[in-house]
Every structure is written in C-alpha cells, then in structure tokens.
Design a protein around this motif. Structure first.
Motif, PDB file in Angstrom:
ATOM      1  N   ALA A  11     -22.392   9.342  76.234  1.00  0.00           N
ATOM      2  CA  ALA A  11     -21.278   9.027  77.127  1.00  0.00           C
ATOM      3  C   ALA A  11     -21.731   8.087  78.237  1.00  0.00           C
ATOM      4  O   ALA A  11     -21.016   7.146  78.617  1.00  0.00           O
ATOM      5  CB  ALA A  11     -20.694  10.309  77.715  1.00  0.00           C
ATOM      6  N   LYS A  12     -22.934   8.313  78.758  1.00  0.00           N
ATOM      7  CA  LYS A  12     -23.471   7.452  79.816  1.00  0.00           C
ATOM      8  C   LYS A  12     -23.694   6.036  79.282  1.00  0.00           C
ATOM      9  O   LYS A  12     -23.396   5.041  79.952  1.00  0.00           O
ATOM     10  CB  LYS A  12     -24.798   8.034  80.321  1.00  0.00           C
ATOM     11  CG  LYS A  12     -25.237   7.484  81.651  1.00  0.00           C
ATOM     12  CD  LYS A  12     -26.583   8.037  82.093  1.00  0.00           C
ATOM     13  CE  LYS A  12     -26.500   9.534  82.366  1.00  0.00           C
ATOM     14  NZ  LYS A  12     -27.768  10.058  82.908  1.00  0.00           N
ATOM     15  N   LEU A  13     -24.173   5.963  78.048  1.00  0.00           N
ATOM     16  CA  LEU A  13     -24.402   4.656  77.426  1.00  0.00           C
ATOM     17  C   LEU A  13     -23.079   3.921  77.228  1.00  0.00           C
ATOM     18  O   LEU A  13     -22.972   2.719  77.487  1.00  0.00           O
ATOM     19  CB  LEU A  13     -25.120   4.841  76.088  1.00  0.00           C
ATOM     20  CG  LEU A  13     -25.414   3.578  75.292  1.00  0.00           C
ATOM     21  CD1 LEU A  13     -26.410   2.717  76.045  1.00  0.00           C
ATOM     22  CD2 LEU A  13     -25.952   3.929  73.931  1.00  0.00           C
ATOM     23  N   ILE A  14     -22.050   4.622  76.780  1.00  0.00           N
ATOM     24  CA  ILE A  14     -20.739   4.000  76.573  1.00  0.00           C
ATOM     25  C   ILE A  14     -20.160   3.512  77.894  1.00  0.00           C
ATOM     26  O   ILE A  14     -19.641   2.403  77.991  1.00  0.00           O
ATOM     27  CB  ILE A  14     -19.780   4.991  75.871  1.00  0.00           C
ATOM     28  CG1 ILE A  14     -20.237   5.199  74.432  1.00  0.00           C
ATOM     29  CG2 ILE A  14     -18.345   4.476  75.909  1.00  0.00           C
ATOM     30  CD1 ILE A  14     -19.506   6.303  73.708  1.00  0.00           C
ATOM     31  N   ARG A  15     -20.267   4.338  78.950  1.00  0.00           N
ATOM     32  CA  ARG A  15     -19.752   3.923  80.262  1.00  0.00           C
ATOM     33  C   ARG A  15     -20.477   2.685  80.780  1.00  0.00           C
ATOM     34  O   ARG A  15     -19.859   1.766  81.308  1.00  0.00           O
ATOM     35  CB  ARG A  15     -19.887   5.072  81.273  1.00  0.00           C
ATOM     36  CG  ARG A  15     -18.643   5.888  81.393  1.00  0.00           C
ATOM     37  CD  ARG A  15     -18.753   6.881  82.535  1.00  0.00           C
ATOM     38  NE  ARG A  15     -19.079   8.181  81.940  1.00  0.00           N
ATOM     39  CZ  ARG A  15     -20.137   8.929  82.252  1.00  0.00           C
ATOM     40  NH1 ARG A  15     -20.962   8.570  83.182  1.00  0.00           N
ATOM     41  NH2 ARG A  15     -20.358  10.062  81.644  1.00  0.00           N
ATOM     42  N   SER A  16     -21.796   2.663  80.619  1.00  0.00           N
ATOM     43  CA  SER A  16     -22.546   1.510  81.127  1.00  0.00           C
ATOM     44  C   SER A  16     -22.222   0.252  80.330  1.00  0.00           C
ATOM     45  O   SER A  16     -22.136  -0.837  80.883  1.00  0.00           O
ATOM     46  CB  SER A  16     -24.044   1.788  81.109  1.00  0.00           C
ATOM     47  OG  SER A  16     -24.504   1.891  79.771  1.00  0.00           O
ATOM     48  N   SER A  17     -22.021   0.400  79.007  1.00  0.00           N
ATOM     49  CA  SER A  17     -21.689  -0.784  78.212  1.00  0.00           C
ATOM     50  C   SER A  17     -20.286  -1.280  78.539  1.00  0.00           C
ATOM     51  O   SER A  17     -20.030  -2.475  78.543  1.00  0.00           O
ATOM     52  CB  SER A  17     -21.823  -0.492  76.723  1.00  0.00           C
ATOM     53  OG  SER A  17     -20.850   0.448  76.314  1.00  0.00           O
ATOM     54  N   GLN A  18     -19.351  -0.351  78.829  1.00  0.00           N
ATOM     55  CA  GLN A  18     -18.008  -0.772  79.204  1.00  0.00           C
ATOM     56  C   GLN A  18     -18.012  -1.502  80.537  1.00  0.00           C
ATOM     57  O   GLN A  18     -17.337  -2.509  80.712  1.00  0.00           O
ATOM     58  CB  GLN A  18     -17.064   0.433  79.272  1.00  0.00           C
ATOM     59  CG  GLN A  18     -16.661   0.954  77.915  1.00  0.00           C
ATOM     60  CD  GLN A  18     -15.803   2.195  78.032  1.00  0.00           C
ATOM     61  OE1 GLN A  18     -15.725   2.821  79.080  1.00  0.00           O
ATOM     62  NE2 GLN A  18     -15.169   2.561  76.921  1.00  0.00           N
ATOM     63  N   SER A  19     -18.795  -1.025  81.487  1.00  0.00           N
ATOM     64  CA  SER A  19     -18.851  -1.717  82.770  1.00  0.00           C
ATOM     65  C   SER A  19     -19.522  -3.071  82.624  1.00  0.00           C
ATOM     66  O   SER A  19     -19.149  -4.037  83.282  1.00  0.00           O
ATOM     67  CB  SER A  19     -19.581  -0.864  83.811  1.00  0.00           C
ATOM     68  OG  SER A  19     -20.939  -0.716  83.457  1.00  0.00           O
ATOM     69  N   PHE A  20     -20.502  -3.154  81.721  1.00  0.00           N
ATOM     70  CA  PHE A  20     -21.163  -4.436  81.474  1.00  0.00           C
ATOM     71  C   PHE A  20     -20.185  -5.430  80.856  1.00  0.00           C
ATOM     72  O   PHE A  20     -20.130  -6.587  81.245  1.00  0.00           O
ATOM     73  CB  PHE A  20     -22.375  -4.247  80.553  1.00  0.00           C
ATOM     74  CG  PHE A  20     -23.021  -5.532  80.142  1.00  0.00           C
ATOM     75  CD1 PHE A  20     -23.785  -6.258  81.036  1.00  0.00           C
ATOM     76  CD2 PHE A  20     -22.849  -6.034  78.859  1.00  0.00           C
ATOM     77  CE1 PHE A  20     -24.368  -7.444  80.671  1.00  0.00           C
ATOM     78  CE2 PHE A  20     -23.422  -7.212  78.484  1.00  0.00           C
ATOM     79  CZ  PHE A  20     -24.197  -7.921  79.389  1.00  0.00           C
ATOM     80  N   ILE A  21     -19.381  -4.948  79.885  1.00  0.00           N
ATOM     81  CA  ILE A  21     -18.415  -5.827  79.226  1.00  0.00           C
ATOM     82  C   ILE A  21     -17.372  -6.312  80.222  1.00  0.00           C
ATOM     83  O   ILE A  21     -17.012  -7.481  80.249  1.00  0.00           O
ATOM     84  CB  ILE A  21     -17.753  -5.101  78.033  1.00  0.00           C
ATOM     85  CG1 ILE A  21     -18.771  -4.914  76.916  1.00  0.00           C
ATOM     86  CG2 ILE A  21     -16.552  -5.871  77.516  1.00  0.00           C
ATOM     87  CD1 ILE A  21     -18.296  -4.023  75.796  1.00  0.00           C
TER      88      ILE A  21
END
Length: 96
Positions: A11-21
């Motif tokens: 979940a942390k990885l998904i959140r960080s990738s969404q903020s990066f995108i």
C-alpha cells in the motif's frame, strides 16, 4: 503477521507511485515544439526554384566545366577512400 507487513508495504508503494505520477504529470517537463508557420509551402517562394526547373542541365552555365569537375571529384573520392583505408590498415597491422 508477515502478510500484514507485506500488505502495508504494498500500500505504501502504491501511494508513493501515485504521488510520483501526479507530480510528474503536472510538472513542466514534456515535449513541445515551435509553432508551425501558416501559409505558403514551407519555403521562400522567390528564392526557391520548383522541381520542373530544378535540373535543367542543358541550360546550366559553364556546363562542361561543372560536370567535368563533378565527375572528377566523385571518381577521385571513390578511388582515394579505399586506397587510404588499405594504407591505414596496413600501417596499423605493421605497428601492432
């Protein structure tokens, strides 16, 4: 316990990738080009000789001289480049 930790890290990885995108898509980077000049055909009309008049060799001034120089230059390059390549390769082989 291990699966719970794995879910949290995913979940942390998904959140960080969404903020990066979202940051990268709203940034100022991207492809752009200059505007297209409207009108005309992309060339300066008075200074451009169109194709049907472009290669009239019979109307060329100093045709004999220009064509002789063009043929001689092409022939010289065609002979000189391979000769130079052979000499260069032989020097390289002899020194090594």
């Amino acid at each position: 316990m291990a699966s719970n930790t794995a879910l949290r890290s995913a979940a942390k990885l998904i959140r960080s990738s969404q903020s990066f995108i979202s940051k990268s898509s709203s940034g100022s980077r991207g492809f752009h080009s200059t505007g297209i000049k409207r009108g005309g055909h992309g060339h300066d009309e008075p200074y451009y000789m169109h194709a049907k008049h472009m290669y009239n060799l019979d109307r060329m001034t100093n045709q004999g001289l220009k064509m002789s120089l063009a043929v001689f230059t092409g022939f010289s390059i065609g002979v000189a480049v391979p000769v130079y390549a052979v000499i260069f390769q032989q020097k390289k082989t002899a020194s090594g």
